[in-house]
Design a protein around this motif. Structure first.
Motif, PDB file in Angstrom:
ATOM      1  N   ASP A 110     -13.588  -0.636  10.962  1.00  0.00           N
ATOM      2  CA  ASP A 110     -15.120  -1.173  10.901  1.00  0.00           C
ATOM      3  C   ASP A 110     -15.146  -2.111   9.849  1.00  0.00           C
ATOM      4  OD1 ASP A 110     -15.541  -0.359  13.450  1.00  0.00           O
ATOM      5  OD2 ASP A 110     -16.901   1.252  12.915  1.00  0.00           O
ATOM      6  N   CYS A 111     -14.555  -1.483   8.572  1.00  0.00           N
ATOM      7  CA  CYS A 111     -14.655  -2.214   7.224  1.00  0.00           C
ATOM      8  C   CYS A 111     -13.498  -2.964   6.830  1.00  0.00           C
ATOM      9  CB  CYS A 111     -14.912  -1.304   6.108  1.00  0.00           C
ATOM     10  SG  CYS A 111     -16.353  -0.157   6.247  1.00  0.00           S
ATOM     11  N   VAL A 112     -12.678  -3.043   7.914  1.00  0.00           N
ATOM     12  CA  VAL A 112     -11.433  -4.135   8.002  1.00  0.00           C
ATOM     13  C   VAL A 112     -10.925  -3.810   6.551  1.00  0.00           C
ATOM     14  CG1 VAL A 112     -10.370  -6.180   8.310  1.00  0.00           C
ATOM     15  CG2 VAL A 112     -12.686  -5.618   9.365  1.00  0.00           C
ATOM     16  N   LEU A 113     -10.418  -2.508   5.991  1.00  0.00           N
ATOM     17  CA  LEU A 113      -9.972  -2.191   4.713  1.00  0.00           C
ATOM     18  C   LEU A 113      -8.536  -2.658   4.908  1.00  0.00           C
ATOM     19  CD1 LEU A 113     -11.227   1.240   4.003  1.00  0.00           C
ATOM     20  CD2 LEU A 113     -12.315  -0.708   3.364  1.00  0.00           C
ATOM     21  N   MET A 114      -8.089  -3.371   3.889  1.00  0.00           N
ATOM     22  CA  MET A 114      -6.714  -3.973   3.791  1.00  0.00           C
ATOM     23  C   MET A 114      -5.756  -3.077   3.058  1.00  0.00           C
ATOM     24  SD  MET A 114      -7.431  -7.048   5.143  1.00  0.00           S
ATOM     25  CE  MET A 114      -6.087  -7.886   4.783  1.00  0.00           C
TER      26      MET A 114
END
Length: 140
Positions: A110-114
């Motif tokens: 959901d937070c599109v953590l890289m």
């Protein structure tokens, strides 16, 4: 959503992001000091108060320090520290009966953590939660 569904969503976004990065030959990073200088110049040159409001927003939200450098770890008084938000969300979801692994997967997707891999992102969020549980004052 299951762990596998969160992973699939993350992978789609990662692929799209890599395409955009490939098209952009060089990333342009702006220092806080340069941004403040440019906004101040735009206020003087254009007389537009919106640029002044942007400067005020940087200060009010405590996004820059006294030397016009970016503040990397924000607090609730300034903006937010995502680690604190993650820990609170994980606690709430675990209380509802969800597994730690599934909740961490949701956060990464959901937070599109890289991260290098989806699993690395899940492990990172889980470490943040475990560290907070061990020592609530030591959240990264």
């Amino acid at each position: 959503m299951s762990y596998a569904q969160h992973k699939a969503n993350w992978e789609v976004f990662q692929a799209d992001t890599q395409k955009v990065i490939a098209k952009t030959r060089e990333a342009h990073h702006v220092t806080a000091r340069d941004l403040v200088k440019e906004l101040a110049l735009l206020v003087r040159v254009t007389g537009d108060n919106r640029f002044s409001a942007a400067l005020e927003a940087l200060q009010e939200n405590r996004l820059t320090d006294e030397n016009d450098g970016w503040i990397r770890k924000w607090t609730k008084e300034g903006s937010y520290d995502p680690a604190l938000v993650f820990v609170e969300f994980i606690d709430e979801e675990i209380a509802k009966g969800r597994s730690l692994r599934e909740v961490c997967a949701q956060i990464v997707a959901d937070c599109v953590l890289m991260h290098a891999t989806f699993e690395a992102g899940v492990a990172h969020v889980e470490r943040i939660w475990r560290r907070a549980k061990a020592d609530p004052l030591d959240i990264e």
